[in-house]
Scaffold this motif. Sequence first.
Motif, PDB file in Angstrom:
ATOM      1  N   LYS A 184      28.551  61.828  61.372  1.00  0.00           N
ATOM      2  CA  LYS A 184      28.579  60.442  61.804  1.00  0.00           C
ATOM      3  C   LYS A 184      27.192  60.031  62.293  1.00  0.00           C
ATOM      4  O   LYS A 184      26.530  60.777  63.022  1.00  0.00           O
ATOM      5  CB  LYS A 184      29.582  60.244  62.939  1.00  0.00           C
ATOM      6  N   VAL A 185      26.768  58.867  61.870  1.00  0.00           N
ATOM      7  CA  VAL A 185      25.597  58.226  62.447  1.00  0.00           C
ATOM      8  C   VAL A 185      26.023  56.827  62.881  1.00  0.00           C
ATOM      9  O   VAL A 185      27.026  56.288  62.396  1.00  0.00           O
ATOM     10  CB  VAL A 185      24.422  58.158  61.455  1.00  0.00           C
ATOM     11  N   PHE A 186      25.258  56.268  63.800  1.00  0.00           N
ATOM     12  CA  PHE A 186      25.647  54.992  64.407  1.00  0.00           C
ATOM     13  C   PHE A 186      24.490  54.009  64.274  1.00  0.00           C
ATOM     14  O   PHE A 186      23.357  54.311  64.656  1.00  0.00           O
ATOM     15  CB  PHE A 186      26.030  55.192  65.869  1.00  0.00           C
ATOM     16  N   ALA A 187      24.800  52.865  63.716  1.00  0.00           N
ATOM     17  CA  ALA A 187      23.788  51.847  63.461  1.00  0.00           C
ATOM     18  C   ALA A 187      23.867  50.749  64.509  1.00  0.00           C
ATOM     19  O   ALA A 187      24.941  50.191  64.752  1.00  0.00           O
ATOM     20  CB  ALA A 187      23.978  51.251  62.068  1.00  0.00           C
ATOM     21  N   THR A 188      22.741  50.477  65.154  1.00  0.00           N
ATOM     22  CA  THR A 188      22.634  49.341  66.055  1.00  0.00           C
ATOM     23  C   THR A 188      22.010  48.192  65.273  1.00  0.00           C
ATOM     24  O   THR A 188      20.852  48.274  64.849  1.00  0.00           O
ATOM     25  CB  THR A 188      21.756  49.676  67.271  1.00  0.00           C
ATOM     26  N   PHE A 189      22.783  47.136  65.062  1.00  0.00           N
ATOM     27  CA  PHE A 189      22.315  45.973  64.293  1.00  0.00           C
ATOM     28  C   PHE A 189      21.827  44.876  65.242  1.00  0.00           C
ATOM     29  O   PHE A 189      22.457  44.591  66.262  1.00  0.00           O
ATOM     30  CB  PHE A 189      23.438  45.419  63.409  1.00  0.00           C
ATOM     31  N   PHE A 190      20.725  44.249  64.864  1.00  0.00           N
ATOM     32  CA  PHE A 190      20.086  43.212  65.670  1.00  0.00           C
ATOM     33  C   PHE A 190      19.361  42.270  64.726  1.00  0.00           C
ATOM     34  O   PHE A 190      19.149  42.585  63.543  1.00  0.00           O
ATOM     35  CB  PHE A 190      19.099  43.843  66.655  1.00  0.00           C
ATOM     36  N   VAL A 191      18.969  41.113  65.231  1.00  0.00           N
ATOM     37  CA  VAL A 191      18.209  40.184  64.387  1.00  0.00           C
ATOM     38  C   VAL A 191      16.854  40.818  64.061  1.00  0.00           C
ATOM     39  O   VAL A 191      16.281  41.565  64.860  1.00  0.00           O
ATOM     40  CB  VAL A 191      18.023  38.826  65.083  1.00  0.00           C
TER      41      VAL A 191
END
Length: 635
Positions: free
Chosen positions: A134-141
């Motif tokens: 598992k990897v976790f993506a932090t999405f932002f503008v």
Amino acid sequence: MTTSHITPASGVRPEQAPLGTPVPSVPHAISVSLPTFKDNVDYEEAAPRVVQAMVSGYPRFFVALKVKELIAICEKKFGKPSEACFLWPSRRVAERCRSFLERYYTEGPAVRIVEFTIYAPASEIRPGAPKQVKVFATFFVKEAHGIAKQFWQHAGDIVSSRLATHCLRWLSLKAEEDTAAAAATAAPASIRMPRGNRHYSSSASAATTTTSAKTPAGADLTGAVSSLGLNDKEEDDEDRPVEEAVDGMDNCDYEVYVEERYGRNLDLSFAPKAKVALRRRIASQVAHHVRSNWNGASEYVTEDDVYLYPTGMSAIYNAHRIALTLFPERKSICFGFPYTDSLKVLQKFGPGCYFYGHGEDADIEILEKEILEKTLGEDVKEEDKIVALLCEFPSNPLLKSANLVRLGELADKYGFMIIVDETLGNFVNVRILEYADIVVSSLSKIFSGDSNVMGGSLVLNPQRKFYKGLKAAMETEYEDLMWVEDAIFMERNSRTFQQRIARIDENTEALCEFLKAHPKVKEVYYPKYVTTANYLTHKVEGKAGFGGLFSVIFHAPNGAVQFFDALPFYKGPSLGTNFTLACPYTILAHYYELDWAAQYGIEKNLIRVAVGLEDRDVLLGGFQEALDAITDEQK
């Protein structure tokens, strides 16, 4: 021109690596070639000729190409056109990134987190091996990308290039299996599908995911994953010689072939044992140096007091974070001029810090009068007290050694912790833990030596008064985020660290003596010459040396440029490599704050050198050659 693999004890110098290429020329190298002084300046100024040449870099500063490839897949599958993302090895880290963005970038919409689960293809399922990653993506503008990059750089809890490569390989194999299964279903029963080579399964990719965004699993990712280009032959090459088998492979082929086919890396099921071995190795080295007058010296620290991290900066960041769980409102003290990100961690995470950049004995008295005396008394507010003092032993790049005995006395008197980064001193040369609550180290450096894997360690001192609180915090806060393949490589590399350090210590001392006596050299910064008494207080008895790092400045105004450009050894960021590695440190670390750094004795033209295992005559000859290139001596 390509780089050659380094044989450190060889009498032959390595050929200079071209600009932007990995140093050394191996998969997952953690340094990059910046062979001229101007290359380093242009790197800081993002000159197109340098940016376009960069195919590698120090992983916290230059996001590895394999990590970028995995990020691109996540952005295509889960992102919006206005968004970018960074990947993290756990949800907690992704959430801390979100908190950092919300604190330092307040103009954009809410930051969101996506969980990306990659399942093992059928061909990779075996006992003891991971069945999913598992990897976790932090999405932002996209406008907040620079802020997110700061978190990646400062916190150090990054996705490693090996982890990204593993994920891409699984995605690729899963896509291949799905394609083969679909073709088999559609094909007439009489037609036999060709089998792939059992050693070189082709690697082009698709994905199985779970996500908080509920994106359908199996969405088209094939366009976002580049083929690894592995062979697809019937031939069984069980007995083929290495030279024949690897002929014609590209870099990715070679990586898979060497690490998996020929056992340079162990099976992933061995990773837990590798991590135990690492923790025991560190604990035994620390315990071995405890003075006999300490109670229970042989059991002074155990493997249960040693914690592993994905990078050295992660160990520093998490030491600070764990200390703040005990006293969240208190500020820190940074004593001495540290590596740039260490100071940034204290400044940007938590209530802030006081900075005493010279880090000499006289500063201790100033520190006590200006700050510490105000922290005593019943009416003192919590935010006016001190949580911890962080220092390096010795410091980077001036190699100053703090008076840990005196600082420890102040810590006991005023009730704060001592956190020491002993990376440059290293476990073999200096005795640090008995004077500190927490000792952190970058295992990426001389502990590994091969410059092909990142890692860090944190050790708690069981005999300090904050130990129980820190241990309890670790029980709830600690996550083992060192990727399994990185742990296996780190364990393998570090088996010889004591012998390597001894040789490097001898090489460095000989080289510094040579330079210090040379008329073109203005100053050599090295623990033998700088704050020597403090270093000797903590130097291990016997054959322990002064470490493998020094910095040098020259009398000639243009001496640093001429010397650096002529130096016939590898040049790039990082240190503690088995091969000699140099960089214009101030340019790389403080290019946009040169005047500020100069206040603390960090000159613009300082050259930092990490000495390797080369033959001493090769080192002396190479440095003489570089000194001979200095022509504009100051009269």
